[in-house]
Motif scaffolding. Structure first.
Motif, PDB file in Angstrom:
ATOM      1  N   GLN A  86       0.808  -1.210   0.000  1.00  0.00           N
ATOM      2  CA  GLN A  86       0.000   0.000   0.000  1.00  0.00           C
ATOM      3  C   GLN A  86       0.844   1.265   0.000  1.00  0.00           C
ATOM      4  O   GLN A  86       0.379   2.325  -0.400  1.00  0.00           O
ATOM      5  CB  GLN A  86      -0.937   0.004   1.211  1.00  0.00           C
ATOM      6  N   PHE A  87       2.088   1.164   0.451  1.00  0.00           N
ATOM      7  CA  PHE A  87       2.950   2.333   0.502  1.00  0.00           C
ATOM      8  C   PHE A  87       4.253   2.034  -0.227  1.00  0.00           C
ATOM      9  O   PHE A  87       4.806   0.937  -0.115  1.00  0.00           O
ATOM     10  CB  PHE A  87       3.224   2.732   1.953  1.00  0.00           C
ATOM     11  N   GLY A 138       4.307  11.955  -5.257  1.00  0.00           N
ATOM     12  CA  GLY A 138       3.695  10.684  -4.894  1.00  0.00           C
ATOM     13  C   GLY A 138       3.538   9.761  -6.081  1.00  0.00           C
ATOM     14  O   GLY A 138       3.797   8.553  -5.989  1.00  0.00           O
ATOM     15  N   ARG A 141       6.973   8.416  -7.171  1.00  0.00           N
ATOM     16  CA  ARG A 141       7.472   7.425  -6.216  1.00  0.00           C
ATOM     17  C   ARG A 141       6.767   6.091  -6.397  1.00  0.00           C
ATOM     18  O   ARG A 141       7.379   5.028  -6.334  1.00  0.00           O
ATOM     19  CB  ARG A 141       7.260   7.961  -4.790  1.00  0.00           C
ATOM     20  N   ARG A 142       5.452   6.148  -6.661  1.00  0.00           N
ATOM     21  CA  ARG A 142       4.701   4.906  -6.867  1.00  0.00           C
ATOM     22  C   ARG A 142       5.120   4.249  -8.182  1.00  0.00           C
ATOM     23  O   ARG A 142       5.247   3.023  -8.245  1.00  0.00           O
ATOM     24  CB  ARG A 142       3.207   5.198  -6.858  1.00  0.00           C
ATOM     25  N   ASP A 145       8.290   2.527  -7.538  1.00  0.00           N
ATOM     26  CA  ASP A 145       8.018   1.330  -6.739  1.00  0.00           C
ATOM     27  C   ASP A 145       7.559   0.178  -7.625  1.00  0.00           C
ATOM     28  O   ASP A 145       8.020  -0.963  -7.490  1.00  0.00           O
ATOM     29  CB  ASP A 145       6.951   1.662  -5.697  1.00  0.00           C
ATOM     30  N   THR A 164      -3.430   4.431  -2.793  1.00  0.00           N
ATOM     31  CA  THR A 164      -3.776   4.985  -1.480  1.00  0.00           C
ATOM     32  C   THR A 164      -2.955   6.237  -1.191  1.00  0.00           C
ATOM     33  O   THR A 164      -1.733   6.233  -1.283  1.00  0.00           O
ATOM     34  CB  THR A 164      -3.521   3.944  -0.371  1.00  0.00           C
ATOM     35  N   GLY A 165      -3.642   7.324  -0.867  1.00  0.00           N
ATOM     36  CA  GLY A 165      -2.960   8.556  -0.487  1.00  0.00           C
ATOM     37  C   GLY A 165      -2.453   9.402  -1.632  1.00  0.00           C
ATOM     38  O   GLY A 165      -1.826  10.445  -1.398  1.00  0.00           O
TER      39      GLY A 165
END
Length: 273
Positions: A86-87, A138, A141-142, A145, A164-165
């Motif tokens: 999720q992160f 964000g 970064r995702r 990932d 998420t977020g």
């Protein structure tokens, strides 16, 4: 291995003491497709992903991933999958490129630098490749990932609530990335609590509620569960976007427009000639 189903889940159950999280879950994921597991917080989505990725043992039932039994062949399962939680799990001290090189080296792959450069280009991160990951937005970064998850070309990837977020623009960036994975032949199991995300991405959607799959089908099949839509005429109100564009115009020069209106103003009810 070539299998009829990329993922097959049959009767999976899991409890934590008196809390029954999964109560007999069944579904199949077609190779090269995006399968969305849709449910609210606490529905059991993450628990199921942890079982399928061999991080947790089921109490009952069976599951195969890429043809390998999750309980009996965990090492083979791990070689066939990648898990994005999720992160974003990136090292913010390293640059984007260094993060990718590190994972390639940990996987004992040849030419880790070339692998990193290829993934940076594939995920539109080349210009940011030499910046520290701590400076990324964000969405960037995702994307990094997910790029790290693809090192070694796993045929199956688990995305556990990947947006998420994230802000709306970052969500769209991730959606485009996920669609590209499926187009490239990767099988994607996506968990989400966002209805629009499942609608935008999934080839099939399973609704997980209170530990069981209550519905499983394509978007069109799920829509057929409700009565046909009624045609009604509703007075259309202007959107905020339309108001904004009307005020700023094409150039966005509101000050000049205000000056023009002030200079050429006439009394109400009279027409300027």
């Amino acid at each position: 291995m070539t299998t009829e189903s990329a993922i097959r889940v049959q009767g999976i159950e899991k409890s934590f003491k008196d809390l029954h999280v999964l109560r007999g879950v069944d579904f199949d994921v077609t190779p090269g497709s995006i399968f969305a597991l849709l449910g609210s917080n606490g529905a059991g989505k993450t628990t199921l992903v942890r079982i399928l990725s061999t991080l947790l043992k089921a109490d009952a039932g069976s599951a195969t991933v890429h043809g390998f039994d999750v309980a009996g062949q965990p090492a083979d399962v791990r070689e066939s999958i990648s898990l994005t939680g999720q992160f974003a799990a990136v090292d913010e001290v390293l640059t984007g490129r260094e993060n990718l090189v590190l994972i390639a080296k940990l996987r004992h792959l040849k030419n880790p630098g070339a692998i990193a450069d290829d993934l940076l280009a594939r995920f539109s991160l080349t210009e940011a490749g030499n910046r520290k990951a701590s400076t990324y937005s964000g969405g960037m970064r995702r994307r990094l990932d997910i790029a790290m998850s693809l090192i070694g070309n796993p045929p199956i990837i688990f995305l556990d609530e990947p947006t998420t977020g994230l802000d709306p623009q970052a969500r769209i960036e991730v959606w485009q990335t996920v669609k590209g994975l499926a187009e490239g032949g990767t099988s994607v199991l996506l968990t989400t609590q966002y209805l629009d995300e499942a609608e935008q991405l999934a080839d099939r959607i399973a609704i997980l509620h209170k530990g069981t799959i209550i519905r499983n089908g394509t978007l069109a099949e799920l829509k057929q569960l409700l009565p046909a839509a009624k045609v009604e005429y509703v007075e259309k109100q202007p959107s905020l976007e339309e108001v904004f564009l009307a005020l700023v115009g094409d150039t966005g020069d509101t000050d000049a427009a205000d000056d023009d209106r002030t200079a050429g103003s006439v009394p109400a009810g009279k027409e300027q000639r």
